[in-house]
Design a protein around this motif. Sequence first.
Motif, PDB file in Angstrom:
ATOM      1  N   PHE A 131       0.833  -1.203   0.000  1.00 22.54           N
ATOM      2  CA  PHE A 131       0.000   0.000   0.000  1.00 22.54           C
ATOM      3  C   PHE A 131       0.867   1.253   0.000  1.00 22.54           C
ATOM      4  O   PHE A 131       0.665   2.175  -0.796  1.00 22.54           O
ATOM      5  CB  PHE A 131      -0.923  -0.026   1.218  1.00 22.54           C
ATOM      6  N   PRO A 186      -0.864   7.312  -0.823  1.00 17.87           N
ATOM      7  CA  PRO A 186      -0.987   5.930  -1.296  1.00 17.87           C
ATOM      8  C   PRO A 186      -2.438   5.573  -1.598  1.00 17.87           C
ATOM      9  O   PRO A 186      -3.368   6.184  -1.064  1.00 17.87           O
ATOM     10  CB  PRO A 186      -0.442   5.115  -0.113  1.00 17.87           C
ATOM     11  N   VAL A 187      -2.615   4.581  -2.457  1.00 18.58           N
ATOM     12  CA  VAL A 187      -3.953   4.139  -2.853  1.00 18.58           C
ATOM     13  C   VAL A 187      -4.019   2.616  -2.757  1.00 18.58           C
ATOM     14  O   VAL A 187      -2.984   1.933  -2.757  1.00 18.58           O
ATOM     15  CB  VAL A 187      -4.296   4.590  -4.290  1.00 18.58           C
ATOM     16  N   GLN A 188      -5.224   2.097  -2.680  1.00 17.56           N
ATOM     17  CA  GLN A 188      -5.376   0.648  -2.576  1.00 17.56           C
ATOM     18  C   GLN A 188      -4.935  -0.053  -3.860  1.00 17.56           C
ATOM     19  O   GLN A 188      -4.379  -1.146  -3.830  1.00 17.56           O
ATOM     20  CB  GLN A 188      -6.828   0.297  -2.248  1.00 17.56           C
ATOM     21  N   GLU A 189      -5.177   0.590  -4.988  1.00 13.19           N
ATOM     22  CA  GLU A 189      -4.710   0.056  -6.273  1.00 13.19           C
ATOM     23  C   GLU A 189      -4.580   1.188  -7.267  1.00 13.19           C
ATOM     24  O   GLU A 189      -5.287   2.205  -7.164  1.00 13.19           O
ATOM     25  CB  GLU A 189      -5.649  -1.024  -6.800  1.00 13.19           C
ATOM     26  N   LEU A 190      -3.673   1.012  -8.224  1.00 12.07           N
ATOM     27  CA  LEU A 190      -3.465   2.033  -9.245  1.00 12.07           C
ATOM     28  C   LEU A 190      -4.676   2.092 -10.166  1.00 12.07           C
ATOM     29  O   LEU A 190      -5.230   1.057 -10.547  1.00 12.07           O
ATOM     30  CB  LEU A 190      -2.199   1.724 -10.044  1.00 12.07           C
ATOM     31  N   GLY A 191      -5.076   3.294 -10.527  1.00 14.52           N
ATOM     32  CA  GLY A 191      -6.268   3.469 -11.340  1.00 14.52           C
ATOM     33  C   GLY A 191      -6.069   3.054 -12.788  1.00 14.52           C
ATOM     34  O   GLY A 191      -4.959   2.745 -13.244  1.00 14.52           O
ATOM     35  N   GLN A 227       3.073   5.926  -8.153  1.00 17.89           N
ATOM     36  CA  GLN A 227       2.355   7.069  -8.713  1.00 17.89           C
ATOM     37  C   GLN A 227       3.294   8.226  -9.040  1.00 17.89           C
ATOM     38  O   GLN A 227       3.121   8.931 -10.032  1.00 17.89           O
ATOM     39  CB  GLN A 227       1.292   7.556  -7.733  1.00 17.89           C
ATOM     40  N   THR A 229       2.648   2.336  -3.307  1.00 18.92           N
ATOM     41  CA  THR A 229       1.904   2.975  -4.402  1.00 18.92           C
ATOM     42  C   THR A 229       2.220   4.463  -4.508  1.00 18.92           C
ATOM     43  O   THR A 229       2.022   5.059  -5.573  1.00 18.92           O
ATOM     44  CB  THR A 229       0.383   2.786  -4.235  1.00 18.92           C
ATOM     45  N   THR A 230       2.710   5.069  -3.436  1.00 22.97           N
ATOM     46  CA  THR A 230       3.136   6.468  -3.517  1.00 22.97           C
ATOM     47  C   THR A 230       4.266   6.614  -4.521  1.00 22.97           C
ATOM     48  O   THR A 230       4.233   7.490  -5.397  1.00 22.97           O
ATOM     49  CB  THR A 230       3.593   6.972  -2.132  1.00 22.97           C
TER      50      THR A 230
END
Length: 222
Positions: free
Chosen positions: A126, A149-154, A133, A129-130
């Motif tokens: 998690f 951070p995000v749960q999953e990359l868009g 991105q 993801t920073t």
Amino acid sequence: LGRAPGTDQRTMQALRRQRSGEVDDFPADVRELIRYFGDQPGAVQAVPGQGLEVPVWLLGSSLYSAQLAAAMGLPFGFASHFAPGLLLQALELYRAQFQPSARWPKPYAVVCINVVAADTEREARFLFTTLQQQFLRLYRGDAGKLPLPVQELGEEWSPRELMAMEQTLARSLVGDRDRVRHGLQALLAETGADELMFNGPIVSHEARLRSFEIAAELMQSL
């Protein structure tokens, strides 16, 4: 020391760092800086600085600085946290071509990598993801603050962008204590590095400190 300005072109222009010619004068710049810290006064005397013998290291992400560090008998750091492709070749060149100097009788190599460690694998992924991105945005010319951070990359990222990001971050160590320990052991065995330097771009200060704490404890145990 590195050749790159360490920023984008617009910021470089704002800092008035344009080069006046095409001749690469970086080696001369390095020698000049070393002289400032030496005992022999020159036309310009550095105060403070003269006689301090401040150690100078070269940082690179290509083969150029590896060869220059070898020729000048300087320690060398490789930026595999964003340029992993040439890591092994650069280290091989540096060690093979190294010319002993008064301060450095033998080569000394530092390998820089991204480390995102946490108490659980899920948390580490998690937090990572920073960084993912950040590089995806850089590819689009969108520099700025570290993204949350995000749960999953868009789905806004193309397969080409994702592949480029994965290649850039291929040497990153991400995970819990056991996974990072295994990665450190493998990296040291593969590179024979004299030192490792950890880069840990994590938004949460507490999580960043914890990541470095885990990595430091693992290095001490190794």
